[in-house]
Motif scaffolding. Structure first.
Motif, PDB file in Angstrom:
ATOM      1  N   LEU B  96      80.638 143.781   4.999  1.00  0.00           N
ATOM      2  CA  LEU B  96      81.141 145.060   4.536  1.00  0.00           C
ATOM      3  C   LEU B  96      80.428 145.412   3.236  1.00  0.00           C
ATOM      4  CD1 LEU B  96      83.268 147.251   5.138  1.00  0.00           C
ATOM      5  CD2 LEU B  96      84.819 145.991   3.635  1.00  0.00           C
ATOM      6  N   GLN B 100      81.937 150.223   0.365  1.00  0.00           N
ATOM      7  CA  GLN B 100      82.986 150.557   1.324  1.00  0.00           C
ATOM      8  C   GLN B 100      84.181 149.620   1.204  1.00  0.00           C
ATOM      9  OE1 GLN B 100      81.167 150.458   5.168  1.00  0.00           O
ATOM     10  NE2 GLN B 100      79.639 152.022   4.650  1.00  0.00           N
ATOM     11  N   ALA B 101      84.114 148.721   0.254  1.00  0.00           N
ATOM     12  CA  ALA B 101      85.115 147.658   0.197  1.00  0.00           C
ATOM     13  C   ALA B 101      86.362 148.049  -0.593  1.00  0.00           C
ATOM     14  CB  ALA B 101      84.504 146.386  -0.378  1.00  0.00           C
ATOM     15  N   HIS B 102      86.395 149.235  -1.144  1.00  0.00           N
ATOM     16  CA  HIS B 102      87.561 149.699  -1.916  1.00  0.00           C
ATOM     17  C   HIS B 102      87.940 148.687  -2.995  1.00  0.00           C
ATOM     18  CE1 HIS B 102      88.761 153.064   0.829  1.00  0.00           C
ATOM     19  NE2 HIS B 102      88.036 152.358   1.663  1.00  0.00           N
ATOM     20  N   GLY B 103      86.968 147.961  -3.477  1.00  0.00           N
ATOM     21  CA  GLY B 103      87.247 146.974  -4.515  1.00  0.00           C
ATOM     22  C   GLY B 103      87.870 145.678  -4.015  1.00  0.00           C
ATOM     23  N   PHE B 104      88.022 145.558  -2.710  1.00  0.00           N
ATOM     24  CA  PHE B 104      88.641 144.355  -2.144  1.00  0.00           C
ATOM     25  C   PHE B 104      87.722 143.143  -2.290  1.00  0.00           C
ATOM     26  CE2 PHE B 104      92.214 145.473   0.972  1.00  0.00           C
ATOM     27  CZ  PHE B 104      92.482 146.693   0.387  1.00  0.00           C
ATOM     28  N   GLN B 105      88.353 141.990  -2.464  1.00  0.00           N
ATOM     29  CA  GLN B 105      87.646 140.730  -2.250  1.00  0.00           C
ATOM     30  C   GLN B 105      87.797 140.386  -0.786  1.00  0.00           C
ATOM     31  OE1 GLN B 105      89.062 137.482  -4.588  1.00  0.00           O
ATOM     32  NE2 GLN B 105      88.328 138.337  -6.524  1.00  0.00           N
ATOM     33  N   VAL B 106      86.743 140.563  -0.035  1.00  0.00           N
ATOM     34  CA  VAL B 106      86.835 140.307   1.398  1.00  0.00           C
ATOM     35  C   VAL B 106      86.638 138.824   1.651  1.00  0.00           C
ATOM     36  CG1 VAL B 106      85.839 140.821   3.640  1.00  0.00           C
ATOM     37  CG2 VAL B 106      85.985 142.616   1.910  1.00  0.00           C
ATOM     38  N   VAL B 107      87.576 138.213   2.372  1.00  0.00           N
ATOM     39  CA  VAL B 107      87.451 136.775   2.610  1.00  0.00           C
ATOM     40  C   VAL B 107      86.924 136.437   4.007  1.00  0.00           C
ATOM     41  CG1 VAL B 107      89.217 136.198   0.912  1.00  0.00           C
ATOM     42  CG2 VAL B 107      89.861 136.467   3.301  1.00  0.00           C
TER      43      VAL B 107
END
Lengths: 125, 125
Positions: B96, B100-107
DNA sequence: ATCCCTGCAAAGCCTTTGCAATGCA
DNA sequence: TGCATTGCAAAGGCTTTGCAGGGAT
């Protein structure tokens, strides 16, 4: 096309991108039609899914979320606060090779990104 | 590590790739331990998920399936008979983009292919 | 002896069902 | 008028909870 159905659809259109569950839709519809029954909500949602207007999402959050089908997108969920975001995604980008398809007729696929939103990343819990 | 947990884990190891639900595991465990309680099943499964040994899958089939984490794979489900197959999948293949991650920590992310298995494709219903 | 785990039973949440009454077309 | 749709109430499936007894270390 009954008033009940109109009300349900309207909630979905107005609250696009909140991905409400049937229960949440039920709660909201009480404002305008206080005695609509759960059965009507569930019936209507199922029909709309059947018609291809809505998609029913199980995102690993323990409920079924309903999403207006607008454009190709994937979902990004916060494992802590359960927030859901849409992310652009081209479904043409990923294909299952025939030799891995076990003879299935594949009709679509879904992608869920999981992680922690900014707030929850700062203060986990 | 109690006998109950051993029994549950054993079922998952033996029946690898059937992706059983908690209920199915419960049913099978009755053969060897007829008075194990549902609470024990659910407790154990949750702990194993917590430990990272199992993953809990919601595949849009209306239940939670448990899967031993062996290797990177996606899932292929039959929308008719609910059959589930593993398919190889490299999780490094899809990322991602930050914007486009909206500030998320993608795991991580999950991919579900949906379609119809050979039998159901022939005789839908 | 302590602490965690188990079984039991009951409650809970969400969803579905059956049926009679309604109301839309 | 006729038939699909609604509301109601109850049941259903699956999961969780609280508590007391029991086993393991």
């Amino acid at each position: 096309m009954t008033p009940q159905r109109r009300a349900i659809i309207q909630i979905l259109v107005e609250d696009d991108n909140t991905h409400p569950t049937a229960e949440q839709i039920f709660a909201r519809v009480q404002d305008t039609m206080p005695n609509m029954s759960p059965a009507t909500i569930y019936n209507t949602l199922h029909e709309l899914v059947e018609m291809g207007v809505l998609s029913e999402l199980e995102l690993g959050l323990g409920g079924r979320h309903y999403d207006l089908i607008m454009t190709d997108h994937a979902h990004l969920v916060c494992l802590d606060c359960k927030r859901i975001e849409d992310v652009p995604y081209d479904h043409g980008a990923l294909a299952l090779p025939d030799e891995q398809a076990h003879g299935f007729q594949v009709v679509d696929h879904r992608v869920i990104f999981r992680g922690y939103c900014p707030a929850c990343a700062l203060s986990p819990g």
